[in-house]
Each structure stands twice: as structure tokens, then as C-alpha cells.
Write a protein that holds these residues in place. Structure first.
Motif, PDB file in Angstrom:
ATOM      1  N   SER A  62       0.837  -1.203   0.000  1.00  0.00           N
ATOM      2  CA  SER A  62       0.000   0.000   0.000  1.00  0.00           C
ATOM      3  C   SER A  62       0.866   1.245   0.000  1.00  0.00           C
ATOM      4  N   LEU A  63       0.250   2.338  -0.399  1.00  0.00           N
ATOM      5  CA  LEU A  63       0.876   3.658  -0.363  1.00  0.00           C
ATOM      6  C   LEU A  63       0.170   4.493   0.692  1.00  0.00           C
ATOM      7  N   MET A  64       0.960   5.161   1.534  1.00  0.00           N
ATOM      8  CA  MET A  64       0.430   6.062   2.563  1.00  0.00           C
ATOM      9  C   MET A  64       0.939   7.464   2.273  1.00  0.00           C
ATOM     10  N   PHE A  65       0.031   8.429   2.257  1.00  0.00           N
ATOM     11  CA  PHE A  65       0.374   9.786   1.823  1.00  0.00           C
ATOM     12  C   PHE A  65      -0.154  10.778   2.834  1.00  0.00           C
ATOM     13  N   PHE A  66       0.724  11.653   3.304  1.00  0.00           N
ATOM     14  CA  PHE A  66       0.373  12.637   4.325  1.00  0.00           C
ATOM     15  C   PHE A  66       0.734  14.030   3.818  1.00  0.00           C
ATOM     16  N   MET A  67      -0.230  14.936   3.842  1.00  0.00           N
ATOM     17  CA  MET A  67       0.045  16.347   3.597  1.00  0.00           C
ATOM     18  C   MET A  67      -0.055  17.088   4.914  1.00  0.00           C
ATOM     19  N   GLU A  68       0.981  17.919   5.224  1.00  0.00           N
ATOM     20  CA  GLU A  68       1.027  18.644   6.494  1.00  0.00           C
ATOM     21  C   GLU A  68       0.593  17.746   7.650  1.00  0.00           C
ATOM     22  N   PRO A  69       1.318  16.634   7.875  1.00  0.00           N
ATOM     23  CA  PRO A  69       0.829  15.657   8.849  1.00  0.00           C
ATOM     24  C   PRO A  69       1.041  16.083  10.284  1.00  0.00           C
ATOM     25  N   GLY A  70       0.203  15.536  11.137  1.00  0.00           N
ATOM     26  CA  GLY A  70       0.531  15.516  12.541  1.00  0.00           C
ATOM     27  C   GLY A  70       1.502  14.359  12.756  1.00  0.00           C
ATOM     28  N   GLY A  71       1.872  14.122  13.993  1.00  0.00           N
ATOM     29  CA  GLY A  71       2.773  13.013  14.246  1.00  0.00           C
ATOM     30  C   GLY A  71       2.121  11.676  13.895  1.00  0.00           C
ATOM     31  N   HIS A  72       2.931  10.734  13.417  1.00  0.00           N
ATOM     32  CA  HIS A  72       2.420   9.403  13.141  1.00  0.00           C
ATOM     33  C   HIS A  72       3.542   8.385  13.328  1.00  0.00           C
ATOM     34  N   ARG A  73       3.136   7.115  13.479  1.00  0.00           N
ATOM     35  CA  ARG A  73       4.116   6.047  13.674  1.00  0.00           C
ATOM     36  C   ARG A  73       3.795   4.882  12.758  1.00  0.00           C
ATOM     37  N   LEU A  74       4.851   4.194  12.329  1.00  0.00           N
ATOM     38  CA  LEU A  74       4.717   2.944  11.590  1.00  0.00           C
ATOM     39  C   LEU A  74       5.293   1.833  12.473  1.00  0.00           C
ATOM     40  N   ILE A  75       4.486   0.821  12.741  1.00  0.00           N
ATOM     41  CA  ILE A  75       4.897  -0.288  13.598  1.00  0.00           C
ATOM     42  C   ILE A  75       4.857  -1.565  12.767  1.00  0.00           C
ATOM     43  N   PRO A  76       6.005  -2.212  12.529  1.00  0.00           N
ATOM     44  CA  PRO A  76       6.005  -3.414  11.690  1.00  0.00           C
ATOM     45  C   PRO A  76       5.250  -4.566  12.325  1.00  0.00           C
ATOM     46  N   GLY A  77       4.615  -5.401  11.473  1.00  0.00           N
ATOM     47  CA  GLY A  77       3.925  -6.586  11.955  1.00  0.00           C
ATOM     48  C   GLY A  77       4.917  -7.683  12.326  1.00  0.00           C
ATOM     49  N   GLU A  78       4.382  -8.828  12.709  1.00  0.00           N
ATOM     50  CA  GLU A  78       5.227  -9.926  13.177  1.00  0.00           C
ATOM     51  C   GLU A  78       6.211 -10.392  12.108  1.00  0.00           C
ATOM     52  N   ALA A  79       5.794 -10.378  10.854  1.00  0.00           N
ATOM     53  CA  ALA A  79       6.659 -10.830   9.758  1.00  0.00           C
ATOM     54  C   ALA A  79       7.536  -9.704   9.216  1.00  0.00           C
ATOM     55  N   GLY A  80       7.463  -8.530   9.818  1.00  0.00           N
ATOM     56  CA  GLY A  80       8.271  -7.405   9.371  1.00  0.00           C
ATOM     57  C   GLY A  80       7.571  -6.598   8.291  1.00  0.00           C
ATOM     58  N   ALA A  81       8.209  -5.507   7.896  1.00  0.00           N
ATOM     59  CA  ALA A  81       7.652  -4.617   6.868  1.00  0.00           C
ATOM     60  C   ALA A  81       8.794  -4.042   6.041  1.00  0.00           C
ATOM     61  N   GLU A  82       8.741  -4.269   4.750  1.00  0.00           N
ATOM     62  CA  GLU A  82       9.733  -3.710   3.823  1.00  0.00           C
ATOM     63  C   GLU A  82       9.132  -2.465   3.191  1.00  0.00           C
ATOM     64  N   THR A  83       9.802  -1.340   3.341  1.00  0.00           N
ATOM     65  CA  THR A  83       9.201  -0.060   2.956  1.00  0.00           C
ATOM     66  C   THR A  83      10.164   0.813   2.183  1.00  0.00           C
ATOM     67  N   VAL A  84       9.572   1.794   1.510  1.00  0.00           N
ATOM     68  CA  VAL A  84      10.283   2.946   0.962  1.00  0.00           C
ATOM     69  C   VAL A  84       9.594   4.178   1.543  1.00  0.00           C
ATOM     70  N   CYS A  85      10.354   5.059   2.191  1.00  0.00           N
ATOM     71  CA  CYS A  85       9.767   6.215   2.858  1.00  0.00           C
ATOM     72  C   CYS A  85      10.451   7.497   2.401  1.00  0.00           C
ATOM     73  N   GLY A  86       9.667   8.528   2.198  1.00  0.00           N
ATOM     74  CA  GLY A  86      10.225   9.802   1.784  1.00  0.00           C
ATOM     75  C   GLY A  86       9.477  10.963   2.401  1.00  0.00           C
ATOM     76  N   THR A  87      10.117  12.112   2.366  1.00  0.00           N
ATOM     77  CA  THR A  87       9.498  13.357   2.797  1.00  0.00           C
ATOM     78  C   THR A  87       9.545  14.339   1.640  1.00  0.00           C
ATOM     79  N   PHE A  88       8.651  15.325   1.643  1.00  0.00           N
ATOM     80  CA  PHE A  88       8.621  16.269   0.525  1.00  0.00           C
ATOM     81  C   PHE A  88       8.112  17.625   0.986  1.00  0.00           C
ATOM     82  N   THR A  89       8.503  18.645   0.246  1.00  0.00           N
ATOM     83  CA  THR A  89       8.040  20.007   0.477  1.00  0.00           C
ATOM     84  C   THR A  89       7.680  20.620  -0.869  1.00  0.00           C
ATOM     85  N   PHE A  90       7.036  21.779  -0.794  1.00  0.00           N
ATOM     86  CA  PHE A  90       6.674  22.517  -2.005  1.00  0.00           C
ATOM     87  C   PHE A  90       7.354  23.874  -2.029  1.00  0.00           C
ATOM     88  N   GLY A  91       8.670  23.863  -1.913  1.00  0.00           N
ATOM     89  CA  GLY A  91       9.447  25.064  -2.137  1.00  0.00           C
ATOM     90  C   GLY A  91       9.301  26.102  -1.059  1.00  0.00           C
TER      91      GLY A  91
END
Length: 276
Positions: A62-91
Motif C-alpha cells: 500500500s501507499l500512505m500519503f500525508f500532507m502537512e501531517p501531525g505526528g504518526h508512527r509505523l509499527i512493523p507486523g510480526e513478519a516485518g515490513a519492507e518499505t520505501v519512505c520519503g518526505t517532501f516540500t513545495f518550495g
């Protein structure tokens, strides 16, 4: 006409991928004004904890997308989680409309994102192989993915409130594009309604219900967003005023004080200093 062109021209998208591979325990992310986060679960499962959306268990790619997010956490499941994570701004302008386009995180299974499949495949290829120029390639692919995601959200019809919902509307988008492309024009409710091909009353109601503000308020907000970006670039106030639709520096200063409580010079002085 390109619905995103003026937005991306004035507010330059800049992304940086900061994590590829397994999540090693719970990862916490803090909100930042004017930007957001994109997380892609390639394999495994995780729990997304967010103050805006509660806890969401994600057990398929799945893809998770946050604009101007509050705090959040990612907690891997029992089998683990393989991810690509990035941050972005608009200049240079933190308050631009794209940064305010969505109030809540969006979670979309990758199987629903056929139009993004090619870019996702390239992103994963770069993310999980060690090649020359890897970081630059990842960052540019992440930017492309975000632009394609905006297209998808406009075309899917899943959003009924906010800027992207307005741009997805065949009539409202004509007025929004006109504002974005010609901020210095003498726009009125009558001329914007004519652009949209609607009566004045119907246009005013539809715009407010979709964008959450009146056309006049949105126009002022857009002009000041552009003014802020130009001022940060060092442009003189007279030039900025004429570019965004004000008669001169005094009129621009009045708009700044009404909306921000500061003059343009005071606003510039209170900005954080950037390191050289």
C-alpha cells in the motif's frame, strides 16, 4: 488545460527518500509545516498510528500519503515490513494550496494504482539495488510518483472536498486554473462564474462547498502565497505587488496585515534563517 501546471511552477516539489528496506522497530515521524510524508509498504504488514486517522492495520502492499501531517508512527507486523519512505516540500511558501489539499492521511493499496505501476517498479528497482546516482534517482522518482498520485486522486473522484476536488470538477477547475494562471487579473465573482460557465449564485455555493472557502477568500490566499514565495526570493515589494494583483506596496502591505497580522518586511524578518 493543465490543472497542476501553475501550482507546480510556482511551488517546486522537492522530495527526498530517507529509508529503504525493513522497518527496524516502530518508527515515529513528526509533522512539518508545508510538507508531508509518503510511505510505501512493498512487503509484509504494519500498523499506522495517526492522530488524524487513528490506528490502521495495513497487511498488503500500500501507499500512505500525508500532507502537512501531525505526528504518526509505523509499527512493523510480526513478519516485518519492507518499505520505501520519503518526505517532501513545495518550495518556498509553506502555506501553498497543495500543502493544504488534504486534511487526512490517504492509504491506497498498490493494486489500485495501475497508473503508477511503472514508476513504482522503477522506484523499487532503485531502492533495493546499490547503483551510482541511487539517491538522486530515488528522489526524482519520488517526485514523479507524487505528481502521478495527484493525477490519480483528481481522476478517481474519491475526494469531494478540497483543492483537488475543485480541480477535478470540470466547471470549478476552469475558474481555479484562471486564478492560478492569472493572479493579477481583476477577478470578481461574476467573471469567475463566467469562466466556470455557471450562474453567480450556483458558482459561489459550489465553490464554497467544495473548497471550504469563498472564491474571494481563495483568490486572496493564492495571491499572498505567491507574494510570500516571491519575497523569499528577494523580489522588491513593488514588483511582487504588481505580479500578484495589487496596485502597489501599500495595498500589498494592507493585505498582509489583514491576513497575517504583519507587514511584508515584518513577515520576512520572522522567518527562520537558512544556513548558507
Amino acid at each position: 488545460m493543465d490543472r497542476l501546471a501553475a501550482l507546480l511552477r510556482h511551488f517546486h516539489l522537492n522530495a527526498r527518500v530517507f529509508n529503504t528496506g525493513p522497518l527496524c522497530g516502530a518508527a515515529s515521524y513528526h509533522g512539518g509545516e508545508g510538507g508531508g510524508y509518503i510511505h510505501i509498504l512493498k512487503r509484509g504488514s504494519l500498523t499506522l498510528e495517526s492522530a488524524d486517522a487513528g490506528d490502521i492495520i495495513i497487511d498488503r502492499p500500500s501507499l500512505m500519503f500525508f500532507m502537512e501531517p501531525g505526528g504518526h508512527r509505523l509499527i512493523p507486523g510480526e513478519a516485518g515490513a519492507e518499505t520505501v519512505c520519503g518526505t517532501f516540500t513545495f518550495g518556498s511558501a509553506a502555506s501553498n494550496p497543495l500543502a493544504r489539499a488534504m486534511a487526512h492521511p490517504i492509504v491506497i493499496p498498490l493494486e489500485e494504482l495501475d497508473s503508477l505501476a511503472g514508476t513504482l517498479a522503477l522506484l523499487f528497482e532503485e531502492a533495493f539495488n546499490d547503483r551510482c546516482g541511487r539517491q538522486a534517482a530515488l528522489d526524482r522518482l519520488c517526485e514523479l510518483l507524487i505528481i502521478q498520485l495527484y493525477r490519480y486522486l483528481m481522476e478517481s473522484g474519491d475526494l469531494d472536498v478540497g483543492l483537488l476536488a475543485g480541480l477535478a470538477d470540470p466547471r470549478l477547475s476552469k475558474a481555479l486554473i484562471a486564478i492560478h494562471e492569472q493572479p493579477s487579473a481583476n477577478w470578481t465573482l461574476v467573471t469567475l462564474a463566467a469562466r466556470a460557465g455557471m450562474s453567480r449564485a450556483r458558482f459561489a455555493v459550489a465553490f464554497r462547498d467544495t473548497l471550504g472557502q469563498t472564491p474571494g477568500a481563495y483568490l486572496i490566499q493564492w495571491r499572498l502565497c505567491l507574494a510570500q514565495a516571491l519575497l523569499k526570493e528577494g523580489k522588491p515589494t513593488d514588483h511582487v505587488a504588481s505580479t500578484v494583483g495589487y496596485s502597489g506596496s501599500p495595498a500589498l502591505a494592507k493585505a498582509f496585515r489583514q491576513q497575517l497580522g504583519l507587514s511584508p518586511s515584518q513577515w520576512l524578518k520572522q522567518l527562520p534563517k537558512t544556513s548558507s
